[in-house]
Each structure stands twice: as structure tokens, then as C-alpha cells.
Design an enzyme around this catalytic site. Sequence first.
Site, PDB file in Angstrom:
ATOM      1  N   GLU A  37       0.873  -1.170   0.000  1.00  0.00           N
ATOM      2  CA  GLU A  37       0.000   0.000   0.000  1.00  0.00           C
ATOM      3  C   GLU A  37       0.913   1.224   0.000  1.00  0.00           C
ATOM      4  O   GLU A  37       1.826   1.303   0.829  1.00  0.00           O
ATOM      5  CB  GLU A  37      -0.883  -0.005   1.255  1.00  0.00           C
ATOM      6  CG  GLU A  37      -1.841   1.162   1.221  1.00  0.00           C
ATOM      7  CD  GLU A  37      -2.788   1.248   2.408  1.00  0.00           C
ATOM      8  OE1 GLU A  37      -2.808   0.339   3.255  1.00  0.00           O
ATOM      9  OE2 GLU A  37      -3.499   2.268   2.465  1.00  0.00           O
ATOM     10  N   ARG A 268       5.494 -13.124   9.436  1.00  0.00           N
ATOM     11  CA  ARG A 268       6.195 -11.888   9.104  1.00  0.00           C
ATOM     12  C   ARG A 268       7.561 -11.858   9.770  1.00  0.00           C
ATOM     13  O   ARG A 268       7.822 -12.580  10.740  1.00  0.00           O
ATOM     14  CB  ARG A 268       5.370 -10.660   9.482  1.00  0.00           C
ATOM     15  CG  ARG A 268       5.081 -10.481  10.961  1.00  0.00           C
ATOM     16  CD  ARG A 268       4.410  -9.123  11.231  1.00  0.00           C
ATOM     17  NE  ARG A 268       3.327  -8.819  10.311  1.00  0.00           N
ATOM     18  CZ  ARG A 268       3.253  -7.692   9.572  1.00  0.00           C
ATOM     19  NH1 ARG A 268       4.193  -6.783   9.644  1.00  0.00           N
ATOM     20  NH2 ARG A 268       2.234  -7.490   8.774  1.00  0.00           N
ATOM     21  N   LYS A 278       4.751   0.658  10.627  1.00  0.00           N
ATOM     22  CA  LYS A 278       4.739   1.920   9.874  1.00  0.00           C
ATOM     23  C   LYS A 278       4.450   3.101  10.804  1.00  0.00           C
ATOM     24  O   LYS A 278       5.032   4.167  10.655  1.00  0.00           O
ATOM     25  CB  LYS A 278       3.661   1.867   8.790  1.00  0.00           C
ATOM     26  CG  LYS A 278       4.105   1.150   7.535  1.00  0.00           C
ATOM     27  CD  LYS A 278       3.024   1.226   6.462  1.00  0.00           C
ATOM     28  CE  LYS A 278       3.320   0.218   5.361  1.00  0.00           C
ATOM     29  NZ  LYS A 278       2.185   0.050   4.443  1.00  0.00           N
TER      30      LYS A 278
HETATM   31  P1  ATP Z   1      -0.146  -1.795   6.897  1.00  0.00           P
HETATM   32  O1  ATP Z   1      -0.366  -1.934   8.349  1.00  0.00           O
HETATM   33  O2  ATP Z   1      -0.128  -0.388   6.416  1.00  0.00           O
HETATM   34  O3  ATP Z   1      -0.956  -2.724   6.041  1.00  0.00           O
HETATM   35  P2  ATP Z   1       2.069  -3.435   6.051  1.00  0.00           P
HETATM   36  O4  ATP Z   1       3.398  -3.486   6.704  1.00  0.00           O
HETATM   37  O5  ATP Z   1       1.233  -4.651   5.999  1.00  0.00           O
HETATM   38  O6  ATP Z   1       1.356  -2.248   6.755  1.00  0.00           O
HETATM   39  P3  ATP Z   1       1.773  -3.263   3.180  1.00  0.00           P
HETATM   40  O7  ATP Z   1       2.142  -2.161   2.271  1.00  0.00           O
HETATM   41  O8  ATP Z   1       0.360  -3.695   3.247  1.00  0.00           O
HETATM   42  O9  ATP Z   1       2.285  -2.853   4.616  1.00  0.00           O
HETATM   43  O10 ATP Z   1       2.716  -4.503   2.915  1.00  0.00           O
HETATM   44  C1  ATP Z   1       2.984  -5.030   1.641  1.00  0.00           C
HETATM   45  C2  ATP Z   1       3.334  -6.466   1.767  1.00  0.00           C
HETATM   46  O11 ATP Z   1       4.474  -6.630   2.609  1.00  0.00           O
HETATM   47  C3  ATP Z   1       2.217  -7.267   2.380  1.00  0.00           C
HETATM   48  O12 ATP Z   1       2.006  -8.416   1.591  1.00  0.00           O
HETATM   49  C4  ATP Z   1       2.704  -7.602   3.755  1.00  0.00           C
HETATM   50  O13 ATP Z   1       2.202  -8.833   4.172  1.00  0.00           O
HETATM   51  C5  ATP Z   1       4.227  -7.632   3.564  1.00  0.00           C
HETATM   52  N1  ATP Z   1       4.895  -7.318   4.826  1.00  0.00           N
HETATM   53  C6  ATP Z   1       4.743  -6.219   5.587  1.00  0.00           C
HETATM   54  N2  ATP Z   1       5.489  -6.296   6.707  1.00  0.00           N
HETATM   55  C7  ATP Z   1       6.138  -7.477   6.653  1.00  0.00           C
HETATM   56  C8  ATP Z   1       7.065  -8.156   7.533  1.00  0.00           C
HETATM   57  N3  ATP Z   1       7.459  -7.618   8.703  1.00  0.00           N
HETATM   58  N4  ATP Z   1       7.530  -9.364   7.139  1.00  0.00           N
HETATM   59  C9  ATP Z   1       7.143  -9.902   5.976  1.00  0.00           C
HETATM   60  N5  ATP Z   1       6.281  -9.334   5.116  1.00  0.00           N
HETATM   61  C10 ATP Z   1       5.773  -8.138   5.445  1.00  0.00           C
END
Ligand code: ATP
Length: 564
Positions: A37, A268, A278
Site C-alpha cells: 500500500e 512476518r 509503519k
Molecule cells: P499496513 O499496516 O499499512 O498494512 P504493512 O506493513 O502490511 O502495513 P503493506 O504495504 O500492506 O504494509 O505490505 C505489503 C506487503 O508486505 C504485504 O504483503 C505484507 O504482508 C508484507 N509485509 C509487511 N510487513 C512485513 C514483515 N514484517 N515481514 C514480511 N512481510 C511483510
Amino acid sequence: MSHEAPAPAANFIRNIIDEQNAAGKWGGRVETRFPPEPNGYLHLGHAKSICLNFGLARDYGGVCHLRFDDTNPEKESQEYVDSIVESVKWLGFDWGAHLYFASNYFDTMYACAEYLIKSGHAYVDSLSADDMRAYRGTLTEPGKDSPYRSRSAEENLDLFRRMKAGEFPDGAHVLRAKIDMASPNINLRDPAIYRIKRAHHHNTGDTWCIYPMYTYAHPIEDAIEHITHSICTLEFEDQRPFYDWLLDKLADGGFFTRPLPQQIEFARLNLTYVVLSKRKLIQLVEEKHVSGWDDPRMPTLVGARRRGYTAEGFRRFTDQIGVSKSDGWIDYSVFEASQRDVLNDSAHRRVAVLDPVKLVIDNYPEGQTEDCFAPNHPQQPDLGKRAVPFSKELWIEREDFMETPSKGYFRLFPGNSVRLRYGYVVQCTGCDKDANGTITAVHCDYLPDTKSGTPGADSVKVKGNIHWVSAAHAYEAEVRLYDRLFTTAQPGGESGDFLNDLNADSVKVIRAQLEPALKDAAPEDRFQFERHGYFVADRVDSKVGAPVFNRTVTLKDSWVKAEK
Ligand code: ATP
Ligand code: MG
């Protein structure tokens, strides 16, 4: 020389793909996506997801899409889109023509919603937000049907079209999937799929005043793009039944064909000494605990790049830690070790004196200069040697001299001899001090027949070997010594506030004396400064002919000792 790590080990996702390929499910096709996002900068956790998704596509001869999941306009912006594109490229991945925006599918998503209404699978609810929450029930109690749940398809369609036309204020109605208010899975208790929200969208402008919910939009995005494996983190596990429900209904309606994309969840990445939320990263930037998103101490990919970490080190790290189904913490030292391995292979060696004191060679002719030859990489002789100037006055590290040596100290002290690495053996004769007793210069005599690389070089045996830079030729520069941003493994773990655990000494800015060749370093050139660690010419603050350097990582893990 290739620095690629060996093929990654099997993991549960690869096993799923292998089984499906054996059964012929997708005809061998592997199509994944990385769906950020655009509401923040990418961080080390995203790097894991990027390496996983693009890595699978690469290894199975498939493709991985870069898709912006931009269904939440208020928090999204072009600035984030641009930085995400650059960071994924920097990690070394290529999406070819497969760059997509969820917002480009808004028309299809809308059409799907009308279909769900017409087929009795969605309705417009007009409960207030509070009532809707109360009707939803709890983990232990079932929910109750909203009084609006029995509206006719015609009435729902009319209301939904008027929602789209802007006839109602924000929040007046929502469109909900009609599933089961008594489901043990709360996510199936008629989840909201469209809301009224007057917000300017970075891509679609003011075209829409209704926006799809993430959980509704995401499966549709995957299906439109013919994604085979939709890989996400574990918190979406409970959403999977809705993901499947929705695509199944839409396949029945002729929107998509089977087999439908399969959601697969993995744990994750949690890294010790790092925050990856974030919200917390934004707080660090906005409250100026760091200099910006690309501060070299930030766990963002723009920060990591400025810090000097390598894209290859990231790929190696993700291959090494693998993918699992249960959450855990990875120690930061594992990440640093991956980076160190890559840098050890690839970085040229240079000499830098970080805490300089003068060494005067009293028996060396005034005004004379000669070249010594230092290997660019001790394990890779094909990388050659470079000339470094030697003269009467050198810079050495302050800690390489002790007036009264401690036990086991083999470096300079009065009467002792050491080798000036790549140069001569010198014997220490004493030192000068100022009124405060601070040492201002160390004195020595050199042994003319002992120059490294000449026939008699080894005739004198010494135990100490120190580095140096000719004072008349040195390039004096700013060097930033970075350390971890937090002092505790799980910041905020005990006190509750992660800011209490900020490391007050996470950066030290010094003036160092560097060998003259470093003056010509280009931004992002990486080096090992012998005995000190790996450094990079800062890509933001360096000027032509005047680079400044960031320490990426020390040669050894100094935190192992500190933790004991
Ligand atoms: P939000 O809370 O804004 O959704 P987010 O960290 O999930 O934050 P996204 O932009 O939705 O951010 O993440 C993009 C992709 O990265 C998603 O598929 C998410 O699952 C993956 N992702 C985010 N943080 C991690 C992490 N710590 N480890 C592995 N994958 C991650
Ligand atoms: Mg997310």
C-alpha cells in the site's frame, strides 16, 4: 566473480507449488505479486516479502507483479509510489510489464459489487457504525442480523448506485457481503465491502466517493491478474475463508475462471533491535529522532541503502532465514552477518585512520615520498594492488601507541618494533605531550631494509602490524559511525514506549584521515577500511572529490560481547 548464494532450501510454500505442479493444477504457471500500500516507505520486513515473491517467480520461471494496493486514498501518495518502485528495483527485481494499481480496477470491483447485490450476496446496511459494531457480536457470542439485511435486491441496487452518485454523506450507508452473522469466524459476519468516503485519490482523483474495503479488493485484484499464489502474512489467515467465498461467488457470476488464486500465509519478519511498524517509523521521522526516512539508522530500504547494506545481502538473508508458519524473532546479528559475508567478498580494502595521532619517523629524509603497494583484496589477487604514498610523517590510530604497555600489547611503545603494514618496520623511540599530558606525536626510526615486498623484508620479526596514512597526502573527511537505533532487543517491550529504548549513541560523527585514493570514491562505492569494518560513500551528502563515509557494519559482531 559471482556472489550468488546457493539455491534456497525447500520451504512449505515451495512444497505446495511442487505438489500442485505435479498434479498439473496451474499447468506449471507461477504468478505471484508484491502488493504494497503506498502509505509509507518499504522496510526490512517488506524486503522479505519482496525476495520471497520475486524469488519464487524467478525460480519457477514465472512472473511477479508489482501492484500498488491503493484502495485507501487518505493515507496514500505519489511520493510513496515512487520510493517503493525505486526500492524494489534496488533490491534487484524486475516486474517487466507487470506494474499495476488496484485503483485501475475500481470499475471491475464496482461491477462485481452490483453482481453480488443482484445475486443476493450483498446488501446496503444503514446502521450507525456503533450499532454495526454491537450487532457483530463477539468471539464467544454470535452476531445479530441488521434490520436492513432483508432489503430487496432492487432496493439495494438503487441505494448502492445512489451511494456511488454521491447522494449520501460519508458513513451514511455501507455495502456488506451477505454471509452469516452467526459464523464462528467474525470475518464472515457480513463484512463491509464498500464505504462512502469523499477523499481525493492519488490516481483516480475525485472520480469516486465510494471505495472498496481492502479485504474485498485484494482477492479481486489477484483474480484479475491471474495470480496463482497470493502470499501474505499470518494476520490474514482468518480472512482466507472470505477470500475464497468472494472469488467463488464471482467465478459463479462469470467474472473469473477456475482455478482461483490461492492465499498462502507465512510468518512476518520480526528483527531484534528494530521496529517495523509503519506507525512507529512515521513517529521516528516526524518527531525528528532520525534525520528522515533515509536516515542510515532507519530500517527502511532507503535507509538501508544509504547505510551501505547491499541488495545481495538482503537476498542472502531472506534465503537463509527461510519462510515459516509461526511467528518468531530473528536476531539482528543474522542480518548483519549476511551483509558482512557479501561485503567481505566484494568490497575493496582501503586504509583509514579514525582516531589519528602523528607518527614521526625521525631518520626518514625530510620531503621524501615513496610508494608502498597494498592489495585491493587479500583473497582476490586478481583485483591487483594500488600505490599508497609513504613519507616522514604519518597518521596512525591513537590506540596503536601506549607509553606504558599493558600485558600482551604488541603495538607501539618505547623500544618496541612493529610493521607499518605494506611499508617498513619501525622502532618506537618515545612521544611528545602537551601541557595536559595528551600525546601529540609518537616518534620512531625506520629500518631501511625491511620494506614489504622487497627481498629483506622479513629479516626482522615483529609481533605488531599497524596501519597508517601519510599525513601530507591524507584525505581528511567526515565519517559517521552508526550503531543500532535501539538498545533493547524488543524496543518498547518492557516500558511500553519504544522511544524509551532509543540508543543515545547510535551515531558518532568524526573527522578521519583516509588514504588519498578515497577522495575519488563515487557515491555508494563500498570499502573495507582495514581493521575497522565496511564503509560506504554516502549517496546523499558526498560531493564530487569530497565523499563522506558511513560505517555499514563493523568487522565483527561487537554486540555479542556487550550482551553477555
Ligand atoms: P499496513 O499496516 O499499512 O498494512 P504493512 O506493513 O502490511 O502495513 P503493506 O504495504 O500492506 O504494509 O505490505 C505489503 C506487503 O508486505 C504485504 O504483503 C505484507 O504482508 C508484507 N509485509 C509487511 N510487513 C512485513 C514483515 N514484517 N515481514 C514480511 N512481510 C511483510
Ligand atoms: Mg498490509
